[in-house]
Write an enzyme that holds these catalytic residues in place. Structure first.
Site, PDB file in Angstrom:
ATOM      1  CG  LEU A 157       2.276  85.708 132.760  1.00  0.00           C
ATOM      2  CD1 LEU A 157       1.952  84.347 132.011  1.00  0.00           C
ATOM      3  CD2 LEU A 157       2.077  87.100 132.009  1.00  0.00           C
ATOM      4  CB  ALA A 158      -0.179  88.698 138.566  1.00  0.00           C
TER       5      ALA A 158
ATOM      6  NE  ARG B 296      -7.960  74.394 139.257  1.00  0.00           N
ATOM      7  CZ  ARG B 296      -6.856  73.772 138.845  1.00  0.00           C
ATOM      8  NH1 ARG B 296      -6.663  72.412 139.460  1.00  0.00           N
ATOM      9  NH2 ARG B 296      -6.264  74.389 138.046  1.00  0.00           N
TER      10      ARG B 296
ATOM     11  N   GLY C  67       1.377  71.750 131.834  1.00  0.00           N
ATOM     12  CA  GLY C  67       2.002  71.506 130.464  1.00  0.00           C
ATOM     13  C   GLY C  67       3.209  70.443 130.452  1.00  0.00           C
TER      14      GLY C  67
ATOM     15  CG  ASN D  13      -3.538  75.477 140.027  1.00  0.00           C
ATOM     16  OD1 ASN D  13      -3.442  76.403 139.276  1.00  0.00           O
ATOM     17  ND2 ASN D  13      -2.684  74.535 139.956  1.00  0.00           N
TER      18      ASN D  13
ATOM     19  CB  ALA E 107      -3.770  97.268 198.381  1.00  0.00           C
TER      20      ALA E 107
END
Ligand code: UD1
Ligand code: CA
Length: 508
Positions: free
Chosen positions: A12-13, A19, A146, A234, A429
């Protein structure tokens, strides 16, 4: 695991994750190498599945695009309106009306879940022949979750959301982790009977348990051995807490596998990284993506590696590397930046304040100090003088520089690409090399030095410099050395003067 029944995984996405206060859908937030939903899919993989469905809604396109990348076999199912977890599963199950066997449902925001836990839940469910089994955990702080309400005999009576719970039920510390196994046929039947008669006016997946139990079906609870696995995410404070827990788990795993991690609290290793025995990771180090560190290599302190490989016995110190290959016994840093396609062969060195990009540094070759090496190939056992720039960009296109093997290029060179310096060649150099230097030649490309004697005393009279000059010339008669008279200092072709050509030895 032997599979006696067919299995379907539903993740479930679709929720927004309000929040999180983010433009990014919650399940796409990253956590040590995977997104939240990526972790859940990885945990479900071994238990699975003849097929995997992911219910998407908020940011559906973004989530579906991510799935195509990390789990191409997973099928996104659109839940246009988020009317609850029960509604989400109903839509998924309607998309697979032929499903039989076990349906495993996982919230998309439970990233610390271990594959073993999902497997154990599914096996317990199938062995018991239950209609539905929920993963539960005993937690210190059950707020927002829950609650598992058990009957007098200890069986599951129902799952109650906190906002719908009585004061007595709120005191329960056994919570629903949001991970379940269902009998497909019984699940389908119960989903058709869900009501929205609750505080949120949503269809709750959790009500399936009460419905099945009331109908006399066997519903079961499987208690997770490690409650931290069931922690959801969350907001970003919880995400940070999960990140610390996962960091500790990952670090402990590597230490037990023979990797030294000197300061585990400041070491952040993505779950996708691989380390070999006797690798050593020093403090403040992040290893990300597909990075690999071989045995005997030392990485850190203060190193970030992204998709970078480090060979056996190499040393990487205070450096940032992206998509680079660091060969065995090579040395990087302190203070180096390796950009994509930097390839260091065995015993190569990229030293202090050096940036490389799309550059191959051959075996034993060194770029020790203060240089930019972009779009270049350097052969074996060559030395690049300090403060060298590989001038790869003409304002429109990028060009390549090739330096041969056993070359010695002088300090403060510009290699204006495309250009080649042959095997065994030297450059003086301070040269701006715009033409190829043949093998064994000395390339010199700089203005000849002119000393204007007495200039300071004439043009800057009264300064400390003029006074020092005057003292020096007075003393010269007494045998002090005269600056500028030394042999070779202004000789452009001084192939024998190592100080004029080799930046490395000149600096050190
Ligand atoms: C849910 C459980 C709760 C459990 C908790 C564990 C219900 C009713 N409650 O609560 O018992 O303790 O998870 O974390 O299931 N989602 C959808 N579509 C929707 C609604 C949600 O796909 O319409 C997804 C979300 O993206 C999320 C998951 O389902 O990944 C859980 O949803 P969320 O709203 O976080 O449920 P909780 O209220 O936390
Ligand atoms: Ca939640």
């Amino acid at each position: 695991m032997p599979q006696s029944r067919t299995r379907t995984v539903v993740v479930l996405a679709a929720g927004e994750g309000k929040r999180m206060k983010s433009a990014l859908p919650k399940v796409l937030h990253p956590l040590l190498g995977r997104t939240l939903v990526g972790h859940v899919l990885a945990a479900a993989a071994p238990a699975a599945a003849d097929r995997t469905l992911v219910v998407v809604g908020h940011g559906a396109d973004q989530v579906a695009a991510h799935l195509a990348e990390v789990a191409p076999d997973a099928v996104p199912v659109l839940q246009a309106e988020q009317r609850g977890t029960g509604h989400a599963v109903r839509i998924a199950v309607e998309a697979i009306s032929d499903a039989e066997g076990t349906v495993v449902v996982l919230n998309g925001d439970v990233p610390l879940l271990r594959p073993e836990t999902v497997t154990a839940l599914v096996e317990a469910h199938e062995t018991a022949g239950a209609a539905a089994t929920v993963l539960a955990a005993e937690v210190a702080d059950p707020r927002g979750l829950g609650r598992i309400v058990r009957d007098a005999r200890g069986g599951l009576e129902q799952i109650v959301e906190e906002r719908d719970a009585t004061a007595e039920q709120r005191a329960i510390r056994e919570i629903n982790a949001g991970i379940y196994a269902f009998d497909a046929r019984l699940l389908r039947g119960a989903l058709g009977k869900l009501s929205t008669d609750n505080d949120q006016g949503e269809e709750y997946l959790t009500d399936v348990f009460g419905l099945l139990s009331a109908a006399g079906e066997a519903v079961a609870v499987h208690v997770a051995a490690d409650a931290t696995e069931t922690l959801g995410c969350n907001d970003r404070v919880e995400l940070a807490a999960l990140r610390r827990l996962l960091r500790d788990r990952v670090n402990a795993g590597w230490m037990r596998a023979g990797v030294s991690i000197l300061d585990p609290e400041t070491t952040w290793i993505d779950v996708t990284v691989r380390l070999e025995r006797d690798a050593l990771v020093d403090q403040n180090t992040q290893l990300r993506g597909s990075s690999v560190v071989a045995g005997g290599a030392t990485v850190g302190p203060d190193v970030t590696l992204i998709d970078t490989t480090v060979g056996a016995g190499a040393t990487v110190l205070r450096a940032h590397a992206v998509q680079a290959e660091i060969g065995p016994e090579a040395s990087v840093g302190p203070y180096a930046y390796l950009r994509p396609k930097s390839r260091l062969a065995r015993k190569a060195k990229v030293g202090t304040f050096v940036e490389t990009k799309n550059a191959a540094v051959g075996e034993g070759s060194k770029v020790p100090h203060l240089s930019y090496v972009g779009d270049a190939t350097i052969g074996e056992q060559s030395n690049i003088g300090a403060a060298t720039v590989f001038v790869n960009y003409d304002g429109v296109a990028k060009h390549h520089t090739t330096i041969g093997s056993h070359a010695r290029t002088g300090a403060d060179n510009m290699f204006v690409a495309p250009v080649t310096v042959g095997d065994g060649a030297y450059t003086a150099a301070g040269s701006v090399i715009i033409k190829d230097v043949p093998p064994g030649a000395l390339g010199v490309a700089r203005g000849e030095q002119r000393n204007i004697d007495g200039w300071v005393e004439r043009r800057r009279p009264g300064t400390a410099a003029a006074e020092a000059a005057s003292r020096a010339s007075a003393g010269a008669g007494a045998g002090a050395p005269v600056a500028g008279e030394g042999e070779g200092l202004h000789v452009v072709g001084g192939a024998g003067e190592r100080d004029s050509t080799s930046g490395d030895t000149a600096i050190e």
